[in-house]
Scaffold this motif. Structure first.
Motif, PDB file in Angstrom:
ATOM      1  N   LEU A 206      75.973  32.546  28.612  1.00  0.00           N
ATOM      2  CA  LEU A 206      76.160  31.686  29.778  1.00  0.00           C
ATOM      3  C   LEU A 206      75.856  32.444  31.060  1.00  0.00           C
ATOM      4  O   LEU A 206      75.228  31.913  31.982  1.00  0.00           O
ATOM      5  CB  LEU A 206      77.593  31.138  29.820  1.00  0.00           C
ATOM      6  CG  LEU A 206      78.042  30.312  28.611  1.00  0.00           C
ATOM      7  CD1 LEU A 206      79.457  29.800  28.835  1.00  0.00           C
ATOM      8  CD2 LEU A 206      77.083  29.145  28.359  1.00  0.00           C
ATOM      9  N   GLN A 207      76.289  33.704  31.129  1.00  0.00           N
ATOM     10  CA  GLN A 207      76.015  34.509  32.314  1.00  0.00           C
ATOM     11  C   GLN A 207      74.518  34.734  32.491  1.00  0.00           C
ATOM     12  O   GLN A 207      74.006  34.752  33.609  1.00  0.00           O
ATOM     13  CB  GLN A 207      76.735  35.853  32.213  1.00  0.00           C
ATOM     14  CG  GLN A 207      78.246  35.758  32.249  1.00  0.00           C
ATOM     15  CD  GLN A 207      78.890  37.124  32.170  1.00  0.00           C
ATOM     16  OE1 GLN A 207      78.701  37.967  33.040  1.00  0.00           O
ATOM     17  NE2 GLN A 207      79.651  37.354  31.106  1.00  0.00           N
ATOM     18  N   GLU A 208      73.812  34.911  31.384  1.00  0.00           N
ATOM     19  CA  GLU A 208      72.370  35.147  31.469  1.00  0.00           C
ATOM     20  C   GLU A 208      71.614  33.898  31.887  1.00  0.00           C
ATOM     21  O   GLU A 208      70.678  33.957  32.686  1.00  0.00           O
ATOM     22  CB  GLU A 208      71.853  35.642  30.121  1.00  0.00           C
ATOM     23  CG  GLU A 208      70.345  35.859  30.055  1.00  0.00           C
ATOM     24  CD  GLU A 208      69.850  37.032  30.886  1.00  0.00           C
ATOM     25  OE1 GLU A 208      68.614  37.206  30.962  1.00  0.00           O
ATOM     26  OE2 GLU A 208      70.679  37.780  31.448  1.00  0.00           O
ATOM     27  N   LEU A 209      72.021  32.753  31.362  1.00  0.00           N
ATOM     28  CA  LEU A 209      71.263  31.522  31.580  1.00  0.00           C
ATOM     29  C   LEU A 209      71.610  30.807  32.875  1.00  0.00           C
ATOM     30  O   LEU A 209      70.751  30.151  33.466  1.00  0.00           O
ATOM     31  CB  LEU A 209      71.483  30.563  30.403  1.00  0.00           C
ATOM     32  CG  LEU A 209      70.940  31.006  29.047  1.00  0.00           C
ATOM     33  CD1 LEU A 209      71.308  29.993  27.975  1.00  0.00           C
ATOM     34  CD2 LEU A 209      69.431  31.196  29.100  1.00  0.00           C
ATOM     35  N   PHE A 210      72.858  30.916  33.327  1.00  0.00           N
ATOM     36  CA  PHE A 210      73.307  30.076  34.441  1.00  0.00           C
ATOM     37  C   PHE A 210      73.616  30.843  35.724  1.00  0.00           C
ATOM     38  O   PHE A 210      74.252  30.307  36.622  1.00  0.00           O
ATOM     39  CB  PHE A 210      74.520  29.249  34.013  1.00  0.00           C
ATOM     40  CG  PHE A 210      74.201  28.249  32.939  1.00  0.00           C
ATOM     41  CD1 PHE A 210      73.603  27.038  33.250  1.00  0.00           C
ATOM     42  CD2 PHE A 210      74.453  28.536  31.610  1.00  0.00           C
ATOM     43  CE1 PHE A 210      73.292  26.122  32.263  1.00  0.00           C
ATOM     44  CE2 PHE A 210      74.150  27.627  30.610  1.00  0.00           C
ATOM     45  CZ  PHE A 210      73.560  26.415  30.940  1.00  0.00           C
ATOM     46  N   THR A 211      73.175  32.104  35.794  1.00  0.00           N
ATOM     47  CA  THR A 211      73.246  32.831  37.059  1.00  0.00           C
ATOM     48  C   THR A 211      71.852  33.355  37.374  1.00  0.00           C
ATOM     49  O   THR A 211      71.061  33.637  36.465  1.00  0.00           O
ATOM     50  CB  THR A 211      74.229  34.015  36.995  1.00  0.00           C
ATOM     51  OG1 THR A 211      73.783  34.971  36.013  1.00  0.00           O
ATOM     52  CG2 THR A 211      75.627  33.538  36.634  1.00  0.00           C
ATOM     53  N   HIS A 212      71.554  33.464  38.658  1.00  0.00           N
ATOM     54  CA  HIS A 212      70.203  33.860  39.046  1.00  0.00           C
ATOM     55  C   HIS A 212      69.908  35.299  38.640  1.00  0.00           C
ATOM     56  O   HIS A 212      68.793  35.628  38.240  1.00  0.00           O
ATOM     57  CB  HIS A 212      70.011  33.692  40.551  1.00  0.00           C
ATOM     58  CG  HIS A 212      68.599  33.903  40.989  1.00  0.00           C
ATOM     59  ND1 HIS A 212      67.581  33.032  40.647  1.00  0.00           N
ATOM     60  CD2 HIS A 212      68.016  34.888  41.718  1.00  0.00           C
ATOM     61  CE1 HIS A 212      66.437  33.467  41.153  1.00  0.00           C
ATOM     62  NE2 HIS A 212      66.681  34.592  41.809  1.00  0.00           N
ATOM     63  N   HIS A 213      70.894  36.170  38.748  1.00  0.00           N
ATOM     64  CA  HIS A 213      70.668  37.583  38.418  1.00  0.00           C
ATOM     65  C   HIS A 213      70.647  37.811  36.912  1.00  0.00           C
ATOM     66  O   HIS A 213      69.903  38.654  36.421  1.00  0.00           O
ATOM     67  CB  HIS A 213      71.762  38.455  39.047  1.00  0.00           C
ATOM     68  CG  HIS A 213      71.702  38.511  40.539  1.00  0.00           C
ATOM     69  ND1 HIS A 213      70.725  39.199  41.215  1.00  0.00           N
ATOM     70  CD2 HIS A 213      72.488  37.952  41.482  1.00  0.00           C
ATOM     71  CE1 HIS A 213      70.924  39.074  42.516  1.00  0.00           C
ATOM     72  NE2 HIS A 213      71.982  38.320  42.704  1.00  0.00           N
ATOM     73  N   GLY A 214      71.492  37.051  36.158  1.00  0.00           N
ATOM     74  CA  GLY A 214      71.613  37.308  34.736  1.00  0.00           C
ATOM     75  C   GLY A 214      72.317  38.632  34.480  1.00  0.00           C
ATOM     76  O   GLY A 214      72.712  39.342  35.412  1.00  0.00           O
ATOM     77  N   ILE A 215      72.468  38.968  33.206  1.00  0.00           N
ATOM     78  CA  ILE A 215      73.118  40.235  32.859  1.00  0.00           C
ATOM     79  C   ILE A 215      72.283  41.049  31.878  1.00  0.00           C
ATOM     80  O   ILE A 215      72.707  42.130  31.464  1.00  0.00           O
ATOM     81  CB  ILE A 215      74.515  39.997  32.256  1.00  0.00           C
ATOM     82  CG1 ILE A 215      74.420  39.193  30.950  1.00  0.00           C
ATOM     83  CG2 ILE A 215      75.435  39.317  33.245  1.00  0.00           C
ATOM     84  CD1 ILE A 215      75.690  39.203  30.149  1.00  0.00           C
ATOM     85  N   GLY A 216      71.133  40.527  31.475  1.00  0.00           N
ATOM     86  CA  GLY A 216      70.324  41.217  30.486  1.00  0.00           C
ATOM     87  C   GLY A 216      68.934  41.515  30.998  1.00  0.00           C
ATOM     88  O   GLY A 216      68.691  41.583  32.204  1.00  0.00           O
ATOM     89  N   CYS A 217      68.022  41.695  30.072  1.00  0.00           N
ATOM     90  CA  CYS A 217      66.613  41.950  30.389  1.00  0.00           C
ATOM     91  C   CYS A 217      65.809  40.697  30.044  1.00  0.00           C
ATOM     92  O   CYS A 217      65.868  40.214  28.913  1.00  0.00           O
ATOM     93  CB  CYS A 217      66.100  43.146  29.591  1.00  0.00           C
ATOM     94  SG  CYS A 217      64.320  43.450  29.774  1.00  0.00           S
ATOM     95  N   MET A 218      65.071  40.193  31.020  1.00  0.00           N
ATOM     96  CA  MET A 218      64.237  39.008  30.791  1.00  0.00           C
ATOM     97  C   MET A 218      62.774  39.419  30.801  1.00  0.00           C
ATOM     98  O   MET A 218      62.328  40.138  31.696  1.00  0.00           O
ATOM     99  CB  MET A 218      64.488  37.942  31.861  1.00  0.00           C
ATOM    100  CG  MET A 218      63.621  36.706  31.677  1.00  0.00           C
ATOM    101  SD  MET A 218      64.164  35.311  32.694  1.00  0.00           S
ATOM    102  CE  MET A 218      63.850  35.965  34.332  1.00  0.00           C
ATOM    103  N   ILE A 219      62.041  38.955  29.807  1.00  0.00           N
ATOM    104  CA  ILE A 219      60.615  39.268  29.686  1.00  0.00           C
ATOM    105  C   ILE A 219      59.838  37.972  29.853  1.00  0.00           C
ATOM    106  O   ILE A 219      60.184  36.944  29.263  1.00  0.00           O
ATOM    107  CB  ILE A 219      60.295  39.909  28.319  1.00  0.00           C
ATOM    108  CG1 ILE A 219      61.149  41.173  28.126  1.00  0.00           C
ATOM    109  CG2 ILE A 219      58.814  40.252  28.200  1.00  0.00           C
ATOM    110  CD1 ILE A 219      61.167  41.692  26.722  1.00  0.00           C
ATOM    111  N   SER A 220      58.802  38.008  30.667  1.00  0.00           N
ATOM    112  CA  SER A 220      57.985  36.827  30.913  1.00  0.00           C
ATOM    113  C   SER A 220      56.517  37.222  30.886  1.00  0.00           C
ATOM    114  O   SER A 220      56.172  38.411  30.944  1.00  0.00           O
ATOM    115  CB  SER A 220      58.337  36.190  32.264  1.00  0.00           C
ATOM    116  OG  SER A 220      58.192  37.123  33.314  1.00  0.00           O
TER     117      SER A 220
END
Length: 446
Positions: free
Chosen positions: A281-295
């Motif tokens: 939930l923290q990763e998906l619903f906050t702008h900063h997130g808490i993990g590593c996002m790859i795009s």
């Protein structure tokens, strides 16, 4: 959240994500270690919440520790080749028993409907099936891996059909061949191939060991908050800056899989720690997130403003207008002058803006309304916008840029502007100069 106002502000902040995610397909992969944790039920509650928001979910579970425990109970030893377990017929029996037990335990938790709990009235329908066709890994380094396999094909239409009916699809790390054989697969391989076949919006891995920091703070064992595919490939090859450190071995399979998924059409992949309660939930619903996002491509763009950016720009500048830092602009004026604005956008959020007003008769341009969101200051965004405005000025054949400011005099001087007087402004601007504000005049010759 200590006050109703804080709750309302938070609820409004997540609304854009709820709207964006509804009807999208997320593939979530998690390890067997996660299933054994006492907090796993909290993760199930979070899955229920995502499903209730209209997100189409495919869950892929692992079972490594459960398989190892079953092998130990049967006093069986197995070889490993390049990190893959050699699955002989005896080991395969243990794999089937362990995977089956884990699968049913997860299905049971998803079926909960206890009153006064997050699962009350959930009515989640869980579906499974032979969606994964597999083939053997074959002989590697002279060793036959036997029933250790890899994904050959995903029955995407069948999975889509279940998702359209509102089911949560639960998939085990087992695959089946057209000849009726069963193969032991990795969770990462299954989740990645399913995400690619479904063209999922997101592929999410919950991992044991992962720590993420902003890239400028990257330290030993930490991943950046964001990576594009090209950067992820360099990281995997360890062709990274000298001050960065080797990423943990336990993270490598997921990082490799996440990178492949993005290359093959998955919009974004996320690597997050399973140890944080509510991590998904923290990763998906906050702008900063808490993990590593790859795009596939960078999420940050500097572009010309559009009419639908007006709301975001107003949110950015209104606090500064209230403090008297910026001259007040109403929505109507901003809509009229929107073509003058440039915005710095990150993942759909306006982080900064600046406007350029030309005075071609006197070969000068005005930089106005330069603003950066307070959470993103001191990260070089102001410099990027300034450079962008300078380039736009120069492309018009104009080499004189001026700015009026009441609070940022030193910042502009540090970036090449020189103090001037209102008399040095273009005549049209002189007539509009507000002597009550007594803004400082600064000029830069490009």
């Amino acid at each position: 959240m200590n006050t109703p106002a804080e709750f309302v502000a938070w609820f409004r902040s997540v609304a854009p994500y709820i709207n964006a995610f509804r009807g999208k397909t997320f593939v979530i992969g998690f390890s067997g270690e996660m299933v054994t944790n006492a907090t796993f039920v909290n993760f199930i509650h979070d899955i229920n919440l995502l499903a209730s928001l209209g997100i189409r979910l495919v869950l892929v579970h692992g079972a490594r520790p459960q398989i190892q425990l079953r092998l130990d109970e049967s006093q069986l030893e197995t070889q490993t080749v390049l990190g893959m377990r050699v699955t002989d017929p005896a080991a395969l029996q243990c794999v089937k028993e362990a995977v089956g037990r884990v699968h049913h335990e997860i299905a049971a938790l998803l079926s909960m409907g206890l009153p006064n709990s997050p699962m009350a009235n959930a009515a989640i329908r869980v579906t499974s099936g032979n969606f994964v066709t597999a083939c053997p890994q074959g002989v590697i380094q002279g060793i036959d891996l036997m029933h250790t396999g890899k994904v050959r094909k995903i029955n995407a239409p069948a999975i889509h059909s279940r998702l359209e009916q509102g089911d949560v699809v639960l998939i085990s790390p087992l695959g089946y061949s057209p000849t009726g054989e069963i193969f032991n697969l990795t969770m990462e391989n299954v989740a990645t191939e399913i995400a690619i076949a479904l063209r999922a919006e997101k592929l999410i891995f919950l991992l044991d060991a992962i720590d993420c920091k902003a890239s400028e703070e990257n330290k030993a064992g930490m991943l950046p908050r964001e990576l594009i595919v090209a950067e992820s490939k360099l990281l995997l090859k360890q062709k990274i800056p000298a001050d960065a450190r080797k990423i943990p071995e336990t993270v490598l399979p997921a990082l490799q899989s996440a990178t492949k998924a993005c290359e093959m059409g998955v919009a974004r992949t996320h690597l997050i720690s399973r140890h944080n309660d509510g991590a998904i939930l923290q990763e998906l619903f906050t702008h900063h997130g808490i993990g590593c996002m790859i795009s596939q491509e960078t999420l940050q763009t500097l572009r010309k403003a559009r009419i639908d950016d007006v709301g975001g720009i107003l949110q950015l500048i209104e606090p500064l207008e209230a403090e008297g830092i910026l001259v007040r602009r109403g929505r109507e004026l901003l809509e009229i002058e929107i073509d003058r604005f440039s915005v710095l956008e990150h993942d759909g959020v306006i982080l900064g803006c600046a406007a350029l007003y030309p005075f071609p008769e006197e070969h000068a341009c005005e930089l106005a309304c330069l603003a950066i969101h307070p959470d993103y200051r001191d990260q070089g965004h102001g410099e990027r916008l300034l450079k962008h405005i300078e380039n736009k000025t120069a492309t018009q054949g104009i080499h004189k840029l001026f700015v009026l400011t009441t609070h940022a005099t030193h910042w502009f001087i540090e970036h090449g502007f020189n103090p001037a007087t209102p008399a040095e402004l273009p005549k049209a601007k002189q007539n509009l100069y507000n002597y009550q504000r007594r803004s400082k005049v600064l000029i830069k010759h490009l």
